[in-house]
Design a protein around this motif. Structure first.
Motif, PDB file in Angstrom:
ATOM      1  N   SER A 166      -3.538   3.584  -5.850  1.00 55.13           N
ATOM      2  CA  SER A 166      -4.225   3.859  -5.726  1.00 55.13           C
ATOM      3  C   SER A 166      -6.366   2.793  -5.010  1.00 55.13           C
ATOM      4  CB  SER A 166      -5.481   5.184  -5.622  1.00 55.13           C
ATOM      5  OG  SER A 166      -5.790   4.769  -7.063  1.00 55.13           O
ATOM      6  N   TYR A 202      -9.986   1.029   2.893  1.00 57.57           N
ATOM      7  CA  TYR A 202      -8.763   1.781   3.244  1.00 57.57           C
ATOM      8  C   TYR A 202      -8.897   1.243   4.222  1.00 57.57           C
ATOM      9  CZ  TYR A 202      -8.960   3.274  -1.377  1.00 57.57           C
ATOM     10  OH  TYR A 202      -8.815   3.727  -3.185  1.00 57.57           O
ATOM     11  N   SER A 203      -7.596   1.622   4.669  1.00 55.78           N
ATOM     12  CA  SER A 203      -7.154   1.355   6.066  1.00 55.78           C
ATOM     13  C   SER A 203      -7.295   2.249   6.660  1.00 55.78           C
ATOM     14  CB  SER A 203      -5.940   0.843   6.266  1.00 55.78           C
ATOM     15  OG  SER A 203      -5.252   1.255   7.247  1.00 55.78           O
ATOM     16  N   SER A 244      -5.263   0.101  -4.234  1.00 56.79           N
ATOM     17  CA  SER A 244      -4.120  -0.398  -2.865  1.00 56.79           C
ATOM     18  C   SER A 244      -5.767  -0.375  -1.835  1.00 56.79           C
ATOM     19  CB  SER A 244      -3.220  -0.271  -2.560  1.00 56.79           C
ATOM     20  OG  SER A 244      -2.201  -0.418  -3.570  1.00 56.79           O
ATOM     21  N   ALA A 245      -5.667  -1.555  -1.084  1.00 62.38           N
ATOM     22  CA  ALA A 245      -7.063  -2.236  -0.287  1.00 62.38           C
ATOM     23  C   ALA A 245      -7.682  -3.764   0.038  1.00 62.38           C
ATOM     24  CB  ALA A 245      -7.968  -0.986  -0.540  1.00 62.38           C
ATOM     25  N   ARG A 297     -14.563  -2.095  -1.000  1.00 62.60           N
ATOM     26  CA  ARG A 297     -13.123  -1.828  -0.869  1.00 62.60           C
ATOM     27  C   ARG A 297     -13.107  -0.966   0.305  1.00 62.60           C
ATOM     28  NH1 ARG A 297     -11.209   2.071  -5.133  1.00 62.60           N
ATOM     29  NH2 ARG A 297     -13.338   3.706  -4.757  1.00 62.60           N
TER      30      ARG A 297
END
Lengths: 114, 112
Positions: free
Chosen positions: B82, B39-40, B84-85, B37
């Motif tokens: 949370s 994240y930005s 979201s990735a 995963r």
């Protein structure tokens, strides 16, 4: 999980200068570390495989004289971007392979060359 | 040449739903499979690894591997905002000298 650190987390430099990035595995010995580069909204691109005590293996298209890699110990690999240019600006991420062959990533180094 | 294909998305699911992320690969010699995963603006973090056919569950995550069909998937139950990735699929040949190959990643958006 295993921890891999990178330093610095962010660097801004002038065109033509060299920048060194350190990658350390903090709780296991890593005979192999990897260096990746990631441009915005693109996937990870493997640059080179760093083996402790031997020369790094570079992926096709990656200039070994520009991106110097030194894997001096089982817990430390360094990437030096020599004579950096604006097109070298990117997110550089290292990873270390654990004895169980799982790959753990460092937090990355954001390089901006002006 | 190892290739890993993922739909770039974005995949949008409502909170509480099951998110299904898929990955296909071309190298039948691949032995190890990983889901990361990202994240930005951050580096990838390992979520799951799977080595044999079938399902592997860890909390809300289930990885599914089908070597005959050359696909590996990740299910996320009870999706949260949370989650979201971007989810990266990676594979390796196994053994002591594998070099993992990453897909481009699937962007997941979990909306409230």
């Amino acid at each position: 999980g295993a921890v891999v650190s990178q330093h610095p987390s962010r660097v801004i430099c002038k065109s033509g200068t060299s920048v060194k990035i350190e990658c350390r595995s903090l709780d296991f010995q890593a005979t192999t570390m990897f260096w990746y580069r990631q441009f915005p909204k693109q996937s990870l691109m493997l640059m080179a495989t760093s083996n402790e005590g031997s020369k790094a293996t570079y992926e096709q298209g990656v200039e070994k004289d520009k991106f110097l890699i030194n894997h001096a110990s089982l817990t430390l690999s360094t990437l030096t971007v020599t004579s950096a240019h604006p097109e070298d600006s990117s997110f550089y991420i290292c990873s270390a392979r654990s004895p169980q062959e799982t790959q753990y990533f460092g937090p990355g180094t954001r390089l901006l060359v002006l | 040449q190892k290739e890993v294909e993922q739909n770039s998305g974005p995949l949008s699911v409502p909170e509480g739903a099951i998110a299904s992320l898929n990955c296909t690969y071309s190298d039948r010699g691949s032995q190890s499979f990983f889901w990361y995963r990202q994240y930005s603006g951050k580096s990838p973090e390992l979520i799951m690894s799977i080595y044999s056919n079938g399902d592997k569950e860890d909390g809300r995550f289930t990885a599914q591997l089908n070597k005959a069909s050359q696909y590996v998937s990740l299910l996320i139950r009870d999706s949260q905002p949370s989650d979201s990735a971007t989810y990266l699929c990676a594979l390796g040949l196994g053994g002591g000298s594998y070099i993992p190959t990453f897909g481009r990643g699937t962007s997941l958006i979990v909306h409230p």
